[in-house]
Design an enzyme around this catalytic site. Structure first.
Site: not given
Ligand code: URA
Length: 248
Positions: A105
């Site tokens: 993310d």
């Molecule tokens: N899980 C999440 O919630 N975000 C990420 O960036 C990776 C795994």
């Protein structure tokens, strides 16, 4: 289309080392699109025809593999229509068209692989290849043993899916500030998987970092830095992926 120096294109195609390729160019033995080229700075594109002593060379793109320490506030993509910083902005010297294997993310930091090897990327992103990833999350509230047990057994996430078995442990907690630091190891890769798992147990994520990807760690790197994977590391990733895809 990316342009590279002629001697690099020749070396990448396995004609000779870059130095030896330079000599071939200076000796007038190299043609680009039918014309002899003697200048070492000459740039070529992927669709230019390069001949050495009259033989056309096979221009296979050199496969490259990077381990990147993604900072927070960067998109896991090669471009962004809102003009935000993307992971490939950090690879200004790289001429191959690399892209991230999976994604983190925007507000998640940590380990991310980038490559131009579609075969490895597909293998690693396939759900059958259960690559283990360890995240460290700062979450709201005091995480209790019962919460850990739920995470480990699998929880129902807001998208209706149940998470698979996982490993979790509390690394520290701060009662005054009312938050906990928890390590979570999973092998799934749904969107926002870790955030959704913690939300399901009532401890929303405040900050998230991916610390490991299979046997790879961030050791030796600071945020925003990267290194190339060694041949052995690439081979091990291929081996694991192929072994795991035979398990089912
Ligand atoms: N899980 C999440 O919630 N975000 C990420 O960036 C990776 C795994």
């Amino acid at each position: 289309m990316a342009e590279v120096r002629l001697q690099k294109a020749m070396a990448d195609a396995g004609v000779a080392s870059r130095r030896a390729s330079e000599r071939l160019i200076l000796e007038g033995r190299v043609r680009v699109n039918g014309t002899v080229v003697r200048e070492l700075g000459t740039k070529v594109r992927g669709d230019d025809a390069i001949e050495v002593d009259g033989t056309l060379i096979e221009r296979e793109e050199r496969k490259v593999y990077y381990l990147f320490y993604k900072p927070r506030g960067v998109i896991s993509a090669v471009s962004d229509d809102k003009g935000r910083r993307v992971v490939t902005d950090y690879f200004t010297e790289e001429r191959n068209r690399i892209y991230p294997i999976g994604r983190l993310d925007y507000d998640t930091s940590g380990i991310l692989l980038l490559t131009n090897d579609g075969r490895l990327a597909n293998l690693l992103m396939h759900p059958r290849y259960k690559v283990e990833k360890t995240y460290v999350a700062k979450v709201e509230g005091m995480v209790q043993n019962d919460d850990l047990k739920r995470l480990c057994k699998g929880v129902r996430m807001k998208d209706g899916h149940y998470s698979a078995r996982a490993r979790a442990k509390v690394l520290s907690s701060d009662r005054a500030k009312n938050h906990s630091i928890v390590s979570l190891t999973i092998h799934e890769g749904r969107n926002h998987q870790v955030k959704n798992m913690f939300e399901a147990i009532g401890h929303p994520v405040m900050k998230l970092k991916r610390e490991t990807y299979d046997f790879l760690t961030l050791q030796g790197l600071s945020s925003g830095q990267y290194r190339e994977l060694s041949n052995d590391e690439v081979k091990a990733l291929y081996d694991h992926a192929q072994k795991n895809s035979r398990l089912k």
